[in-house]
Design a protein around this motif. Structure first.
Motif, short mmCIF file in Angstrom:
data_model
loop_
_atom_site.label_atom_id
_atom_site.label_comp_id
_atom_site.label_asym_id
_atom_site.label_seq_id
_atom_site.Cartn_x
_atom_site.Cartn_y
_atom_site.Cartn_z
N ASP A 190 0.83 -1.21 0.00
CA ASP A 190 0.00 0.00 0.00
C ASP A 190 0.86 1.26 0.00
OD1 ASP A 190 -2.19 -1.62 0.01
OD2 ASP A 190 -2.78 -1.20 2.10
N PHE A 191 1.98 1.21 0.73
CA PHE A 191 2.87 2.37 0.77
C PHE A 191 3.43 2.67 -0.62
CE2 PHE A 191 7.55 3.23 0.93
CZ PHE A 191 7.44 4.61 1.06
N LYS A 192 3.90 1.65 -1.32
CA LYS A 192 4.47 1.87 -2.65
C LYS A 192 3.41 2.34 -3.64
CE LYS A 192 8.37 -1.32 -2.19
NZ LYS A 192 9.02 -2.56 -2.67
N GLY A 193 2.19 1.89 -3.45
CA GLY A 193 1.12 2.32 -4.34
C GLY A 193 0.57 3.69 -4.02
N SER A 194 0.89 4.21 -2.84
CA SER A 194 0.33 5.50 -2.42
C SER A 194 1.02 6.70 -3.08
CB SER A 194 0.45 5.65 -0.90
OG SER A 194 1.81 5.83 -0.50
N GLY A 195 2.29 6.52 -3.46
CA GLY A 195 3.04 7.63 -4.03
C GLY A 195 3.50 8.64 -2.98
N LYS A 196 3.27 8.35 -1.70
CA LYS A 196 3.66 9.26 -0.62
C LYS A 196 5.04 8.90 -0.09
CE LYS A 196 -1.13 9.78 1.08
NZ LYS A 196 -1.26 11.23 0.86
N SER A 197 5.61 9.83 0.65
CA SER A 197 6.83 9.52 1.39
C SER A 197 6.44 8.62 2.55
CB SER A 197 7.48 10.79 1.93
OG SER A 197 6.65 11.40 2.92
N LEU A 198 7.42 7.89 3.09
CA LEU A 198 7.11 6.98 4.19
C LEU A 198 6.54 7.71 5.41
CD1 LEU A 198 7.13 4.09 5.22
CD2 LEU A 198 9.48 4.44 6.00
N PRO A 199 7.11 8.85 5.84
CA PRO A 199 6.51 9.55 6.99
C PRO A 199 5.06 9.98 6.72
CG PRO A 199 8.73 10.33 6.62
CD PRO A 199 8.39 9.46 5.45
N ALA A 200 4.78 10.44 5.50
CA ALA A 200 3.42 10.88 5.17
C ALA A 200 2.46 9.70 5.18
CB ALA A 200 3.40 11.58 3.81
N PHE A 201 2.89 8.56 4.63
CA PHE A 201 2.02 7.38 4.61
C PHE A 201 1.76 6.86 6.02
CE2 PHE A 201 1.42 2.74 4.26
CZ PHE A 201 0.26 2.73 3.50
N ILE A 202 2.79 6.85 6.84
CA ILE A 202 2.63 6.40 8.23
C ILE A 202 1.67 7.30 8.98
CG2 ILE A 202 3.87 6.27 10.44
CD1 ILE A 202 6.26 5.17 8.82
N SER A 203 1.80 8.61 8.77
CA SER A 203 0.89 9.55 9.41
C SER A 203 -0.55 9.31 8.98
CB SER A 203 1.31 10.99 9.06
OG SER A 203 0.42 11.92 9.64
N GLN A 204 -0.74 9.04 7.69
CA GLN A 204 -2.08 8.76 7.17
C GLN A 204 -2.67 7.49 7.80
OE1 GLN A 204 -2.71 8.77 2.80
NE2 GLN A 204 -3.65 6.75 3.09
N VAL A 205 -1.85 6.44 7.90
CA VAL A 205 -2.31 5.17 8.48
C VAL A 205 -2.72 5.38 9.93
CG1 VAL A 205 -1.61 2.84 9.18
CG2 VAL A 205 -0.97 3.74 6.92
N ASN A 206 -1.91 6.09 10.67
CA ASN A 206 -2.20 6.31 12.09
C ASN A 206 -3.43 7.19 12.30
OD1 ASN A 206 -0.12 4.70 13.09
ND2 ASN A 206 1.37 6.37 13.00
#
Length: 211
Positions: A190-206
């Protein structure tokens, strides 16, 4: 004998057994000793460490000491001499916080000016393009050392991270998918498919987890 020192010697018993079963018989193996700060500074523990190092070296082994507080070593002459004089390999992580007062450490570890300049490049160079997540470490054998980048896969990084937001985000996936391997695979997919940086994706998940 103090209660703390007695506990420390009890913690060393598994290492004593490992020493006799492996190093003294020429076999490989590792089982580091757990030494509380106060105990390592005692004369009795210092004498034990000196015996330990001499015994391990005699049988072509290498004892390893890991510390976040160099004062534990510097503050005791016997411990300092037994550890430093018998350490063939020295590994240093980021030393930036010690930069303004590095003379004692440099003298202790026999670090000359050339090696000191190398050490203070750790994690300071603009060399991250097209590389995975990595930290740098200075490794010296003998008188000369080099700085190396320790690169790991995203799977490895997320498995061993100690950052709470990252651990929480991965945990939400493992709970959803029922196992750590499946959850981690789904998280990275999901992270690779999101196109976001890892910190941004983690923030979104949380954030999604809290809503």
């Amino acid at each position: 004998m103090s209660r703390r020192l007695y506990r420390s010697l009890k913690l060393l018993e598994p290492y004593e057994g490992k020493l006799s079963r492996t190093v003294l018989r020429g076999e490989s193996g590792s089982n580091p000793a757990d030494l509380p700060d106060k105990a390592i500074a005692s004369p009795l523990m210092a004498g034990y460490l000196l015996y330990l190092y001499k015994t391990v070296r005699k049988f072509w082994g290498e004892a390893i000491v890991v510390t976040q507080e160099l004062g534990d070593i510097i503050g005791n002459a016997v411990v300092k001499d037994s550890i430093i004089n018998n350490s063939d390999t020295i590994c240093l992580l980021d030393q930036t916080k010690f930069k303004d007062n590095y003379n004692d450490i440099a003298a202790l570890l026999s670090i000359n000016e050339t090696e000191r300049r190398k050490i203070f490049t750790i994690n300071q160079l603009d060399n991250t393009d097209n590389r995975g997540r990595f930290k740098e470490v200075y490794i010296r054998r003998g008188a000369v050392g080099e700085v190396y980048g320790v690169e790991v896969s995203l799977h490895q990084y997320l498995t061993y991270t100690t950052e709470k937001p990252e651990k929480s985000a991965v945990e939400s996936y493992t709970n959803r998918f029922g196992s750590y391997p499946d959850g981690l695979d789904a998280f990275i997919r999901d992270f690779k498919g999101s196109g976001k940086s890892l910190p941004a994706f983690i923030s979104q998940v949380n954030q999604n987890q809290q809503s």
